[in-house]
Design a protein around this motif. Structure first.
Motif, PDB file in Angstrom:
ATOM      1  N   CYS A   6       0.851  -1.138   0.089  1.00  0.00           N
ATOM      2  CA  CYS A   6       0.109  -0.034  -0.049  1.00  0.00           C
ATOM      3  C   CYS A   6       1.036   1.193   0.006  1.00  0.00           C
ATOM      4  CB  CYS A   6      -0.903   0.008   1.416  1.00  0.00           C
ATOM      5  SG  CYS A   6      -1.979   1.191   1.288  1.00  0.00           S
ATOM      6  N   PRO A   8       0.041   5.110   0.402  1.00  0.00           N
ATOM      7  CA  PRO A   8      -0.950   6.325   0.401  1.00  0.00           C
ATOM      8  C   PRO A   8      -0.110   7.560   0.328  1.00  0.00           C
ATOM      9  CG  PRO A   8      -0.583   5.163   2.503  1.00  0.00           C
ATOM     10  CD  PRO A   8       0.167   4.229   1.359  1.00  0.00           C
ATOM     11  N   ASN A   9      -0.717   8.539  -0.653  1.00  0.00           N
ATOM     12  CA  ASN A   9       0.042   9.767  -0.484  1.00  0.00           C
ATOM     13  C   ASN A   9      -0.891  10.865   0.034  1.00  0.00           C
ATOM     14  OD1 ASN A   9       1.550   9.878  -3.942  1.00  0.00           O
ATOM     15  ND2 ASN A   9       1.060   8.179  -3.134  1.00  0.00           N
ATOM     16  N   ALA A  60      -4.349   1.498   6.284  1.00  0.00           N
ATOM     17  CA  ALA A  60      -4.771   2.442   5.324  1.00  0.00           C
ATOM     18  C   ALA A  60      -5.741   3.140   6.072  1.00  0.00           C
ATOM     19  CB  ALA A  60      -4.988   1.759   3.861  1.00  0.00           C
ATOM     20  N   TYR A  61      -6.894   2.658   6.405  1.00  0.00           N
ATOM     21  CA  TYR A  61      -7.989   3.431   6.839  1.00  0.00           C
ATOM     22  C   TYR A  61      -7.426   4.247   8.195  1.00  0.00           C
ATOM     23  CZ  TYR A  61     -12.139   4.529   9.649  1.00  0.00           C
ATOM     24  OH  TYR A  61     -13.145   5.271  10.103  1.00  0.00           O
ATOM     25  N   THR A  63      -4.601   5.699   8.458  1.00  0.00           N
ATOM     26  CA  THR A  63      -3.816   6.726   8.157  1.00  0.00           C
ATOM     27  C   THR A  63      -4.805   7.893   7.353  1.00  0.00           C
ATOM     28  OG1 THR A  63      -3.280   5.951   5.905  1.00  0.00           O
ATOM     29  CG2 THR A  63      -1.656   5.473   7.707  1.00  0.00           C
ATOM     30  N   ALA A  64      -5.973   7.278   6.875  1.00  0.00           N
ATOM     31  CA  ALA A  64      -6.912   8.378   6.281  1.00  0.00           C
ATOM     32  C   ALA A  64      -7.444   8.961   7.499  1.00  0.00           C
ATOM     33  CB  ALA A  64      -8.152   7.150   5.497  1.00  0.00           C
ATOM     34  N   VAL A  86      -5.376  12.853   2.069  1.00  0.00           N
ATOM     35  CA  VAL A  86      -5.177  11.607   1.866  1.00  0.00           C
ATOM     36  C   VAL A  86      -5.367  11.573   0.378  1.00  0.00           C
ATOM     37  CG1 VAL A  86      -7.008  10.282   2.895  1.00  0.00           C
ATOM     38  CG2 VAL A  86      -4.826   9.029   1.999  1.00  0.00           C
ATOM     39  N   ILE A  89      -4.945   6.090  -2.423  1.00  0.00           N
ATOM     40  CA  ILE A  89      -4.444   4.930  -1.642  1.00  0.00           C
ATOM     41  C   ILE A  89      -4.590   3.674  -2.600  1.00  0.00           C
ATOM     42  CG2 ILE A  89      -5.117   3.324   0.230  1.00  0.00           C
ATOM     43  CD1 ILE A  89      -6.531   5.620   1.457  1.00  0.00           C
ATOM     44  N   VAL A 172     -10.814  11.518  -1.867  1.00  0.00           N
ATOM     45  CA  VAL A 172      -9.811  10.557  -1.909  1.00  0.00           C
ATOM     46  C   VAL A 172     -10.123   9.715  -2.972  1.00  0.00           C
ATOM     47  CG1 VAL A 172     -10.903   8.857  -0.129  1.00  0.00           C
ATOM     48  CG2 VAL A 172      -8.352   8.771  -0.774  1.00  0.00           C
ATOM     49  N   VAL A 174      -9.172   5.703  -4.303  1.00  0.00           N
ATOM     50  CA  VAL A 174      -8.631   4.505  -3.720  1.00  0.00           C
ATOM     51  C   VAL A 174      -8.858   3.476  -4.908  1.00  0.00           C
ATOM     52  CG1 VAL A 174      -9.230   2.524  -2.100  1.00  0.00           C
ATOM     53  CG2 VAL A 174      -9.811   5.131  -1.341  1.00  0.00           C
TER      54      VAL A 174
END
Length: 305
Positions: A6, A8-9, A60-61, A63-64, A86, A89, A172, A174
């Motif tokens: 994963c 994420p940016n 990931a969730y 961090t979001a 975010v 992802i 976001v 995804v």
């Protein structure tokens, strides 16, 4: 063991405390943190982690959740296009997991973010539910500022999950995809129009190189060609930088240096070396460390002391 990557940016590359909070959210999950890359001019941070499917989408969730609480797009400024705190992802299958499974994971993650965090979610690449959204650039067009109004008035901008309105956390994207290489090339000039012209020349959308997305930006007073190489098997890194060098020299400019953002597949670097040395593809099997690893199951670098 099934292994998913994963990457994420996040639209934050300047505040160390916010970046640390994002990293802490990853480290609190049962995944392996591999890399953190931040850039002040882009005002963006890219975090890379891997793990089994369920822990990865949980990380990931989380961090979001942190990004939505601590990053305000109404005050955010940076040279990189973005629609959210975010911003994107992606889930990438690495081992013992298919791309189709990552599509399912992405859709579950997107639905949770939309429902629990109240953030508009756009599914992209292999997870897209609309053909045009396989291209992330279509979703990002106009950035956060344009999305604030178009999400409510334009039927084509309706999200897959979450509300059809944009708050300070933005939206976001995804998705699920193959490996992507983020590769920036700095030019020996402050003239950003040269970088922009080169980007137009090399990008696939302008009939340039396959699997190349590019834009020209100004970073630290230096023109930069910022590239996303979406499939190094279609265009090698060597082919890419050769095209950039040629286009730059045609405009009287040389390349100053290049950089990677995040991680790169080893095969992409080997392939670039083979291209540069004009060796046939089968020379890949003549790499000493590969042969040693295959024989001993020990793939550590040989130090040659």
């Amino acid at each position: 063991m099934a292994l998913v990557e994963c990457v994420p940016n996040f639209s934050e590359g300047r505040r160390a405390d916010v970046i640390a909070a994002l990293v802490a959210a990853v480290e609190a999950a049962s995944v392996h943190l591999l890399d953190v890359s931040s850039d002040r001019d882009h005002n963006r941070t890219v975090i890379t982690f891997v793990g089994e499917p369920e822990p990865v989408i949980e990380a990931a969730y989380r961090t979001a959740q942190v990004a939505a609480a601590q990053i305000d797009l109404t005050t955010h400024r940076g040279v990189h296009p973005r629609i959210g705190a975010v911003d994107v992802i992606p889930l990438i299958p690495l081992r013992e997991v298919a791309l189709a499974e990552c599509v399912g994971l992405a859709r579950r993650l997107g639905q949770r973010i939309g429902t629990e965090l109240g953030i508009p979610v756009y599914l992209y690449e292999a997870a897209a539910t609309r053909a045009e959204r396989t291209n992330l650039a279509v979703i990002r067009r106009g950035g956060y500022e344009a999305l604030q109004t178009s999400i409510e008035s334009d039927a084509t901008r309706q999200p897959d999950f979450g509300p059809a309105r944009v708050g300070s956390a933005g939206a976001v994207a995804v998705g699920a995809r193959g490996p992507l290489i983020a590769f920036n090339v700095y030019l020996e000039t402050p003239d950003v129009t040269i970088a922009q012209a080169i980007a137009r020349t090399i990008r696939a959308a302008s009939d340039g190189l396959p699997a190349v997305k590019a834009l020209g930006v100004l970073v630290g007073g230096q023109a930069q060609v910022s590239v996303n190489l979406t499939d190094f098997r279609q265009t090698s890194l060597h082919t890419l930088i050769t095209a950039i060098r040629t286009a730059a020299q045609q405009r009287g400019v040389e390349i100053a240096r290049s950089e990677l953002v995040g991680l790169v597949p080893q095969a992409a670097l080997i392939e670039a070396a083979l291209d540069a040395l004009m060796l046939p593809p089968q020379a890949h099997d003549q790499v000493l460390e590969y042969r040693v690893g295959a024989a001993t199951q020990d793939y550590r670098p040989v130090p040659f002391e």
